[in-house]
Design an enzyme around this catalytic site. Structure first.
Site, short mmCIF file in Angstrom:
data_model
loop_
_atom_site.label_atom_id
_atom_site.label_comp_id
_atom_site.label_asym_id
_atom_site.label_seq_id
_atom_site.Cartn_x
_atom_site.Cartn_y
_atom_site.Cartn_z
N ILE A 1 0.83 -1.21 0.00
CA ILE A 1 0.00 0.00 0.00
C ILE A 1 0.86 1.26 0.00
CG2 ILE A 1 -1.71 1.33 1.32
CD1 ILE A 1 -2.77 -1.35 2.38
N ASN B 1 1.49 5.09 6.97
CA ASN B 1 1.01 3.80 6.49
C ASN B 1 1.70 2.62 7.16
OD1 ASN B 1 0.05 1.74 4.36
ND2 ASN B 1 2.28 1.76 4.08
N SER C 1 -7.94 0.43 9.80
CA SER C 1 -8.30 -0.90 9.29
C SER C 1 -9.78 -1.15 9.56
CB SER C 1 -7.47 -1.99 9.96
OG SER C 1 -7.97 -3.28 9.64
N TYR D 1 -3.86 -5.80 17.40
CA TYR D 1 -4.03 -5.10 16.13
C TYR D 1 -5.30 -4.26 16.14
CZ TYR D 1 -4.12 -4.39 11.06
OH TYR D 1 -4.14 -3.84 9.80
N VAL E 1 -5.73 -6.21 2.11
CA VAL E 1 -5.30 -5.86 0.76
C VAL E 1 -4.24 -6.86 0.32
CG1 VAL E 1 -4.22 -4.06 -0.65
CG2 VAL E 1 -5.79 -3.42 1.19
#
Length: 246
Positions: A14, A84, A137, A150, A183
């Site tokens: 990404i 990112n 996310s 996470y 992704v």
């Protein structure tokens, strides 16, 4: 655009797609990664753009301070910061989690964003115009099992984004978060996400296809544009409709 853009996690996936898209839009790119983003820089330069690669651990305050100095020395003050860089989740039952794993996840996924925003804020303020985009996310909303560190870290990203947007708007700086579904990237494919899981997730999306980095890069480019001048403090889901709400 003619802006200077800092993109973390820009060596692949990404981050690389975002760096290449912003370069195509006229930005000079500072590609930051714990890996060497040499391929990202080569692609940008081949297309006629400007880019440098800086190798650094963005969870280190000392490293982040150096990034800010090196970037400004090369290109002048930055106007765009794309946070990112992040750790992919390693599925672990809550009762089996170690504090060390919890802390490392928070350090890379959340603390690093705070450090980068603090380090680059003086530069972003110089022109009275700036854009900060933080990668969140869809897992923050979906809260899948076996991923507490996470999910919690990405929830923190949303809170940080909204709080910063409240305070930085007076400087002409917008702050938004982009939340993808999984992704297809080298990091994801080498981690816990198998092709079967990719397809299962895609099947739950109204737009039922596996996401690719370009899906995120276009949205980030929009948020960096004048067309998004009044968008700030938003948590924007780019996930094929997987999350239909906030």
């Amino acid at each position: 655009m003619g802006n200077v853009a800092i993109v973390t996690g820009a060596a692949r996936g990404i981050g690389r797609a975002i760096a290449e898209r912003l370069a195509a839009d006229g930005c000079a790119i500072v590609a930051v990664d714990i890996l060497h983003a040499i391929d990202t820089v080569a692609t940008i330069e081949k297309a006629g753009g400007k880019a440098i690669a800086l190798v650094a651990d963005v969870a280190s305050p000392e490293a982040v301070a150096q990034i800010a100095v090196q970037a400004e020395t090369r290109y002048g003050p930055a106007q765009i910061l794309v946070n990112n860089a992040g750790l992919h989740p390693q599925p672990t039952a809550f009762e089996d989690l170690s504090f060390d794993y919890w802390r490392r996840t928070m350090a890379v996924n959340l603390d690093a964003m705070f450090l980068m925003m603090k380090a680059f804020l003086p530069q972003l303020k110089t022109r009275g115009w700036g854009r900060i985009i933080n990668l969140s996310s869809s897992s923050y909303n979906a809260a899948p099992p076996m991923g507490a560190p996470y999910v919690a870290s990405k929830g923190g990203v949303v809170g940080l984004t909204r709080a910063a947007a409240t305070e930085l708007g007076k400087y002409g700086i917008t702050v938004n978060a982009v939340a993808p579904n999984p992704v297809r990237t080298p990091g994801a494919e080498q981690g816990p996400i198998s092709e079967e899981i990719f397809q299962q997730i895609a099947a739950m999306q109204p737009i039922a296809r596996v996401m690719v980095p370009a899906d995120i890069a276009g949205v980030v480019a929009f948020l960096c544009s004048e067309d998004a001048a009044l968008m700030t403090g938003q948590h924007i889901h780019v996930d094929g409709g997987f999350v239909r709400g906030d």
